[in-house]
Design an enzyme around this catalytic site. Structure first.
Site, PDB file in Angstrom:
ATOM      1  N   GLY A   1     -12.385 -12.504   0.790  1.00 45.10           N
ATOM      2  CA  GLY A   1     -11.099 -11.826   0.750  1.00 45.10           C
ATOM      3  C   GLY A   1     -11.238 -10.425   0.195  1.00 45.10           C
ATOM      4  N   CYS A   2     -10.186  -9.624   0.355  1.00 43.42           N
ATOM      5  CA  CYS A   2     -10.261  -8.222  -0.036  1.00 43.42           C
ATOM      6  C   CYS A   2     -10.311  -8.075  -1.556  1.00 43.42           C
ATOM      7  CB  CYS A   2      -9.089  -7.455   0.562  1.00 43.42           C
ATOM      8  SG  CYS A   2      -7.465  -8.202   0.312  1.00 43.42           S
ATOM      9  N   TYR A   3      -9.322  -8.647  -2.246  1.00 40.14           N
ATOM     10  CA  TYR A   3      -9.356  -8.574  -3.712  1.00 40.14           C
ATOM     11  C   TYR A   3     -10.642  -9.192  -4.263  1.00 40.14           C
ATOM     12  CZ  TYR A   3      -4.341  -7.292  -4.033  1.00 40.14           C
ATOM     13  OH  TYR A   3      -3.118  -6.673  -3.956  1.00 40.14           O
TER      14      TYR A   3
END
EC number: 1.2.1.38
Lengths: 345, 345, 345, 345
Positions: free
Chosen positions: A148-150
């Site tokens: 995921g991005c975070y």
């Protein structure tokens, strides 16, 4: 040429894959699927691709996908876990940009995603695709779960501290901020320009789906369970994530060697840039690029290590990292198709 | 490899040249000058270039520049006209991104730029570098005057109408809008985010320096003097120009063939995209790319042709067009280094 | 105290009415209706109203509305025309912020709004509520059709020229730009921050619903039919409209008296500000305020009058003008509740 | 009527004071000084004030200021400490919006502001003007030091926890984010729209001037020295601060009573809004208004209290709080001139 399929191409992750692959010398997109938009030329939805991409969205076709060397899933959660087993059986390799194969504990997955997981076998076999941690495993993987991005920004920032056991793993704080493209491309009132174009807020402060993913990754790095507080925020911009990380140094004397520790840890990483101590990475410095830039800070008389880490949520936080993983899986130069500088200003 | 020098590299046009040339396979930047920042690594000012550009800004050095194959000037007006003659004598080729060599009438130039022109010889010899009009001349030119940003968008939009004599040349209106990067990178209060980040206004409505440049180009296309009203506006975004153009069709029956006329005019142009009739080009569709996209409109019972034309002011409106000109001058594929799709979203 | 009802309060026009009326000393909102959100406290949807507005949205109730002194309609078109006749019969006064009663020609209305008009009687009796044109009629009206946002900015800018017959009425051009709140508060993909937050485009260039309204108003001012080209654009900001207007002066000698003409025309208007010749009004100068600011321009040797006119689309372009109309209808000081300066920066 | 003088009126704090005081029923601005702009009408610099403020900037004049009932200083640090003693001697009351009188420890002040303090007497006598803490002292003060923007948001958010001794005071973290107006109105390249309009970053992460002010205030609330880490960030918007605060609860059982504790603490505060547990305050909900809105959060199995607190940095963080202090000092209703709802959208 790697024959590439993309499942679920109408979202921002899909168009970003197309943008990157349009200039990739060793990959060719042969199909991009969308049930809702089947028949529409991709460039009608994304005018930046006029003249670059001639494909139209198509209905997912098992035969066509089975003929690909690699399939990217850019779908909402719940889709890949149903389609992947068949592709695995057909010998196709997959990079899943959704959350379906990121968590190893499927009860946790079910809790956060609100449905039972349907492919325990492949959830176990999937390699979590953070190249800076699992490059060798990615090379041999048939199924890569793209982070995921975070989690990408947060893990890269914390890793050296936890791997070396320098900080108290029970008290990690990650205060993260993202541009609006992170919410995808659906017609939600809460994401209208009129609602968020000139405002800032936290969201998901009582719990966000990326929290268990972050916890899993950091625990692996620490070699034990970590306690992490994660609060995401919405920034009135389109692309970019900045994560400000706080950790308590066990021995303050270690402050003196942190910078060199970080530089050594990422010395051979083509996409991680450790900036000089005290710098402030800007999200624009990675806009459109696959880099993660980070810098360390300390406040007077404090034992708190502060790390600021930035990525483009659609690139290193999604499509760029997916292409990086593809490059690794196929034995290519990891930087292929990912070498252009960020767009600044 | 073309040895490239850049004079005046601290502005947005300079960093954009570096960004584009960093991935150009046939050009190598050997020096980038700045009197004020000499000694500073370029990547310290522009962190997107960390890992891509190792150069530092240097004092302009006549010998070093004379050793280049091509020099780009990304300077304020008044600089190039003083330095170019010496480079011409040394046989160096130059693309000047400033306004110094754009106007053929030097009295007009002096009126608008507030100083006397100092190189009448090269003002006469310079080729106005709009490839869609002057490709052959550019190929052979030693000195190319790179067009202004607004003039590029406005001329490309009006050209087919004027070349064919279909509209009244005395009553052209160009209502143009630009992002803030068009004003450059100086510390002006009027360009602070706090001042313009959530506001819109016209500026230069009583007269802007790009007006005589537009008038010169359109008059050449029409084969006679044109009357054009040009009002620029400031948009709270960073990159992009949109120009909405209004012209009166002499014979309304011609409406039926306008679309095919435009398509034919630009059929072989790699960077001009005539969209279907009635489309609305968005500036984001060309962000970071060298394209000009345009579309035609008509309102019920009206003899007014409406053209909407968009470019990225820093690319097709400046650095991209300059590299396009370089490619033409050196006999390369015109698209070299300029083939990546725009960054959307 | 005027007892006020608001029908259709969930959109931006509705919340803006509440914001203004919250500090109006002579009006009290007694009900605000929404079928979809009935029961929800208004302040739950609009947190700026916490502590200011205690009402909850309610189902429309004919009896409650009939007990109001004034009802504002902030509904999509097609709603007011069905509900207004009953309120008229009950003696209630109405300001309709929708488009239902703006056009006198109901065939034109039907063409542009895609349905037959259902209240020809009240369409005829309704007063078009531009106070600068129709103050006396508004005072006595039972039903006021509140002007559209673009039509307000465009008409106020053109009026003095047309009333005096100084320009060619057949060749008017209005190039207008609006912030995103003008599109309302619905979950449309095209209005996401991720889509429009850093882009600019024209829209409705082949025909927009405000065109016939503008034409009707300008024709009335000119005393004959006018020819007007109107192109709206979308600006990446939330509030504000700027319209740049172009008209051909019949006698260029009139340029000298235009400024004093405009100043005289609006001398007693509390909400129209004619700025000095050559100024550039900024939309931020009217953000949250009921003012229209405008300025005149001329380019060298040209017979084109250029007018730049700015309003806040939600205030003078909607809710503020509606309250101004209410003040007039009830014999109050026209500025009541509308006297706060714009929010700048 | 309170006769008000403003020293240093060209910055954003100055224009905001004028905007608020323009509708204040009990105050009248009689002079606004600026050395650099003396003679310029205020409304020429700030067009939102056209028609509202007729004053011109004037040279500071000791006699005129001595004739005021209250003088606001909206100057850079270092100015008020030199001018205030004379005004004190003349019996004038002062609210200083600069940092000159905020810190009690003048060595600390000198360290952070890079100059020696010149008025130890008044630094000691000044009352730190956070009404929620020091209302009674403000009422009687001749000199009020108006709190900084970040310190206001951070202190209000932490106060109930520290006053009750519920959290570990040695490990407080404040991750704060501000719009660009917080940096003032100077022509700095780093604050251009082109630089920051679409980017996010931390700044001052190794130490910011508001840190000692925050530490002083929180220590007073805790009754002992606190350890606080404070990292500010720059958001691409104009107004607004959000602070996300992290503190470790000593006894996790206390979680159950935190919400009611916060509500009780601020029950009688007209400008503090404790939202329901789990809400996410948005900066737009206080844009242009004097409110601080906050909400509490907890993540599963965690002992970390999370508080999100928002203000408008120019209102509750500067000019609004200054007017609130004026109201208290002169025995007026504290809400006078500050009762309009925030501007949303």
């Amino acid at each position: 040429m790697i024959k590439v399929g993309i499942v679920g191409g109408t979202g921002y992750t899909g168009v970003e894959l197309l943008r990157i692959l349009a200039v990739h010398p060793e990959a060719e997109v042969v199909c991009i699927t969308s049930r809702s938009e089947a028949g529409m030329p991709v460039a009608d939805m994304y005018p930046n691709l006029r003249g670059h991409v001639d494909l139209a969205f198509s209905e997912p076709d098992a035969g066509v996908l089975a003929g690909c060397d690699l399939v990217f899933f850019a779908t909402p959660h719940g889709v890949a876990m149903r389609m992947v087993p068949e592709l695995m059986a057909a010998g196709v390799r997959v990079v899943d940009l959704s959350a379906d194969f990121r968590l190893k504990d499927l009860d946790t997955w079910a809790d956060w995603y609100g449905m039972a997981h349907e492919s325990a076998e492949w959830a176990e076999k999937a390699v979590y695709g953070l190249p800076e941690v699992a490059r060798a495993a990615i090379r041999d993987a048939q199924l890569v779960a793209n982070p995921g991005c975070y989690p990408t920004a947060v893990q890269l920032g914390f890793l050296p501290l936890l791997e070396q056991g320098l900080v108290n793993p029970a008290r990690l704080i990650a205060d993260a901020k993202s541009g609006a493209s992170g919410a995808g491309r659906q017609g939600k009132i809460g994401m209208l320009h009129g609602e968020i174009g000139e405002s800032f807020k936290a969201y998901g402060a009582s719990g966000h789906r990326h929290l268990p993913e972050i916890r899993q990754g950091l625990s692996a790095a620490a070699g034990k369970g970590v306690g992490v507080t994660f609060v995401p925020h919405l920034v009135p911009m389109i692309r970019g994530i900045e994560a400000t990380l706080y950790a308590e140094l066990v021995d303050v004397a270690d402050f003196d060697r942190l910078q060199s520790l970080y530089e050594a840890r990422y010395e051979n990483e083509p996409f991680v840039d450790v900036m000089p101590f005290g710098c402030h990475p800007e999200t624009r410095s990675v806009r459109g690029a696959n880099h993660c830039r980070m810098a360390l800070h300390r406040q007077e008389n404090s034992n708190i290590v502060i790390v600021s880490s930035v990525i483009d949520n659609l690139v290193k936080g999604a499509a760029g990292q997916a292409v990086q993983n593809m490059n690794i899986m196929f034995g290519l130069d990891e930087r292929l198709g990912l070498s252009a500088p960020a767009l600044l200003p």
